[in-house]
Write a protein that holds these residues in place. Structure first.
Motif, PDB file in Angstrom:
ATOM      1  N   PRO A   3       0.833  -1.211   0.000  1.00 48.98           N
ATOM      2  CA  PRO A   3       0.000   0.000   0.000  1.00 48.98           C
ATOM      3  C   PRO A   3       0.867   1.260   0.000  1.00 48.98           C
ATOM      4  O   PRO A   3       1.933   1.311   0.608  1.00 48.98           O
ATOM      5  CB  PRO A   3      -0.796  -0.095   1.299  1.00 48.98           C
ATOM      6  N   ASP A  34       0.247   4.106   1.438  1.00 43.64           N
ATOM      7  CA  ASP A  34       0.272   4.831   2.708  1.00 43.64           C
ATOM      8  C   ASP A  34       0.887   4.010   3.842  1.00 43.64           C
ATOM      9  O   ASP A  34       0.703   4.317   5.012  1.00 43.64           O
ATOM     10  CB  ASP A  34      -1.137   5.268   3.094  1.00 43.64           C
ATOM     11  N   LEU A  35       1.638   2.989   3.476  1.00 35.20           N
ATOM     12  CA  LEU A  35       2.224   2.112   4.491  1.00 35.20           C
ATOM     13  C   LEU A  35       3.177   2.876   5.402  1.00 35.20           C
ATOM     14  O   LEU A  35       3.155   2.706   6.627  1.00 35.20           O
ATOM     15  CB  LEU A  35       2.958   0.944   3.823  1.00 35.20           C
ATOM     16  N   ALA A  41       3.206   6.089   6.144  1.00 36.81           N
ATOM     17  CA  ALA A  41       2.458   7.012   7.001  1.00 36.81           C
ATOM     18  C   ALA A  41       1.773   6.258   8.141  1.00 36.81           C
ATOM     19  O   ALA A  41       1.774   6.724   9.293  1.00 36.81           O
ATOM     20  CB  ALA A  41       1.432   7.770   6.183  1.00 36.81           C
ATOM     21  N   ARG A  42       1.205   5.107   7.827  1.00 40.33           N
ATOM     22  CA  ARG A  42       0.564   4.304   8.880  1.00 40.33           C
ATOM     23  C   ARG A  42       1.593   3.802   9.883  1.00 40.33           C
ATOM     24  O   ARG A  42       1.331   3.758  11.088  1.00 40.33           O
ATOM     25  CB  ARG A  42      -0.189   3.133   8.279  1.00 40.33           C
ATOM     26  N   ALA A  43       2.770   3.417   9.400  1.00 42.18           N
ATOM     27  CA  ALA A  43       3.829   2.950  10.305  1.00 42.18           C
ATOM     28  C   ALA A  43       4.291   4.071  11.228  1.00 42.18           C
ATOM     29  O   ALA A  43       4.515   3.854  12.426  1.00 42.18           O
ATOM     30  CB  ALA A  43       4.998   2.407   9.500  1.00 42.18           C
ATOM     31  N   ALA A  74       2.489   6.699  12.151  1.00 44.18           N
ATOM     32  CA  ALA A  74       1.397   6.972  13.088  1.00 44.18           C
ATOM     33  C   ALA A  74       1.359   5.923  14.196  1.00 44.18           C
ATOM     34  O   ALA A  74       1.205   6.249  15.379  1.00 44.18           O
ATOM     35  CB  ALA A  74       0.058   7.004  12.351  1.00 44.18           C
ATOM     36  N   ARG A  75       1.532   4.667  13.827  1.00 42.62           N
ATOM     37  CA  ARG A  75       1.520   3.595  14.835  1.00 42.62           C
ATOM     38  C   ARG A  75       2.713   3.725  15.773  1.00 42.62           C
ATOM     39  O   ARG A  75       2.587   3.563  16.990  1.00 42.62           O
ATOM     40  CB  ARG A  75       1.538   2.235  14.154  1.00 42.62           C
ATOM     41  N   THR A 106       4.256   6.458  16.549  1.00 42.64           N
ATOM     42  CA  THR A 106       4.004   7.610  17.415  1.00 42.64           C
ATOM     43  C   THR A 106       3.066   7.228  18.550  1.00 42.64           C
ATOM     44  O   THR A 106       3.285   7.605  19.706  1.00 42.64           O
ATOM     45  CB  THR A 106       3.402   8.765  16.597  1.00 42.64           C
ATOM     46  N   ARG A 107       2.014   6.475  18.230  1.00 40.39           N
ATOM     47  CA  ARG A 107       1.081   6.016  19.272  1.00 40.39           C
ATOM     48  C   ARG A 107       1.796   5.131  20.286  1.00 40.39           C
ATOM     49  O   ARG A 107       1.589   5.258  21.498  1.00 40.39           O
ATOM     50  CB  ARG A 107      -0.088   5.254  18.654  1.00 40.39           C
TER      51      ARG A 107
END
Length: 83
Positions: free
Chosen positions: A23, A25-26, A28-30, A32-33, A35-36
Protein backbone atom coordinates in the motif's frame (compact mmCIF):
# COMPACT_ATOMS: atom_id res chain seq x y z
CA UNK A 1 17.23 -34.35 -1.02
CA UNK A 2 18.62 -33.21 2.31
CA UNK A 3 17.24 -30.47 4.47
CA UNK A 4 19.57 -27.76 3.14
CA UNK A 5 18.62 -28.45 -0.48
CA UNK A 6 14.94 -28.46 0.43
CA UNK A 7 15.24 -25.01 2.07
CA UNK A 8 17.24 -23.72 -0.88
CA UNK A 9 14.56 -24.89 -3.32
CA UNK A 10 11.86 -23.30 -1.18
CA UNK A 11 13.71 -19.97 -1.13
CA UNK A 12 14.20 -20.11 -4.91
CA UNK A 13 10.47 -20.70 -5.38
CA UNK A 14 9.66 -17.75 -3.12
CA UNK A 15 12.04 -15.48 -5.02
CA UNK A 16 10.57 -16.51 -8.39
CA UNK A 17 7.01 -15.56 -7.48
CA UNK A 18 5.56 -12.11 -8.02
CA UNK A 19 6.07 -9.64 -5.22
CA UNK A 20 2.95 -8.60 -3.29
CA UNK A 21 1.48 -5.12 -3.72
CA UNK A 22 2.52 -2.70 -0.96
CA UNK A 23 0.00 0.00 0.00
CA UNK A 24 1.12 3.54 -0.75
CA UNK A 25 0.27 4.83 2.71
CA UNK A 26 2.22 2.11 4.49
CA UNK A 27 4.97 4.49 5.66
CA UNK A 28 2.46 7.01 7.00
CA UNK A 29 0.56 4.30 8.88
CA UNK A 30 3.83 2.95 10.31
CA UNK A 31 4.82 6.43 11.52
CA UNK A 32 1.40 6.97 13.09
CA UNK A 33 1.52 3.59 14.83
CA UNK A 34 5.05 4.23 16.05
CA UNK A 35 4.00 7.61 17.41
CA UNK A 36 1.08 6.02 19.27
CA UNK A 37 3.36 3.32 20.72
CA UNK A 38 5.92 5.89 21.87
CA UNK A 39 3.19 7.99 23.48
CA UNK A 40 1.73 4.96 25.24
CA UNK A 41 5.16 3.87 26.48
CA UNK A 42 5.85 7.37 27.78
CA UNK A 43 2.52 7.45 29.64
CA UNK A 44 3.08 3.98 31.11
CA UNK A 45 6.59 4.98 32.23
CA UNK A 46 5.27 8.16 33.91
CA UNK A 47 2.53 6.22 35.68
CA UNK A 48 5.10 3.68 36.85
CA UNK A 49 7.36 6.38 38.29
CA UNK A 50 4.38 8.03 39.98
CA UNK A 51 3.33 4.71 41.55
CA UNK A 52 6.90 4.11 42.71
CA UNK A 53 7.03 7.58 44.29
CA UNK A 54 3.69 6.96 46.03
CA UNK A 55 4.92 3.59 47.32
CA UNK A 56 8.10 5.18 48.70
CA UNK A 57 6.09 7.95 50.36
CA UNK A 58 3.67 5.42 51.87
CA UNK A 59 6.60 3.36 53.18
CA UNK A 60 8.23 6.43 54.74
CA UNK A 61 4.97 7.41 56.46
CA UNK A 62 4.40 3.85 57.68
CA UNK A 63 7.98 3.54 58.97
CA UNK A 64 7.78 6.87 60.79
CA UNK A 65 4.54 5.87 62.52
CA UNK A 66 5.33 2.23 63.34
CA UNK A 67 9.09 2.61 63.89
CA UNK A 68 9.98 -1.02 63.12
CA UNK A 69 13.63 -0.48 64.11
CA UNK A 70 12.73 0.02 67.79
CA UNK A 71 12.47 -2.93 70.14
CA UNK A 72 8.83 -3.51 71.06
CA UNK A 73 7.94 -3.12 74.74
CA UNK A 74 7.87 -6.27 76.78
CA UNK A 75 4.45 -7.81 77.12
CA UNK A 76 5.00 -8.90 80.71
CA UNK A 77 6.86 -7.41 83.61
CA UNK A 78 9.54 -9.35 85.42
CA UNK A 79 8.54 -10.76 88.79
CA UNK A 80 9.31 -8.52 91.73
CA UNK A 81 11.11 -10.48 94.42
CA UNK A 82 12.71 -9.31 97.59
CA UNK A 83 10.41 -6.47 98.51
Amino acid sequence: MNRHEHKEDEVRRMMDTARPHVPGDLAARAVARGTRLLHRDRVVRRIGWALLALAVAAFVVWASVVRPWEVPPAGTTPPLEGW
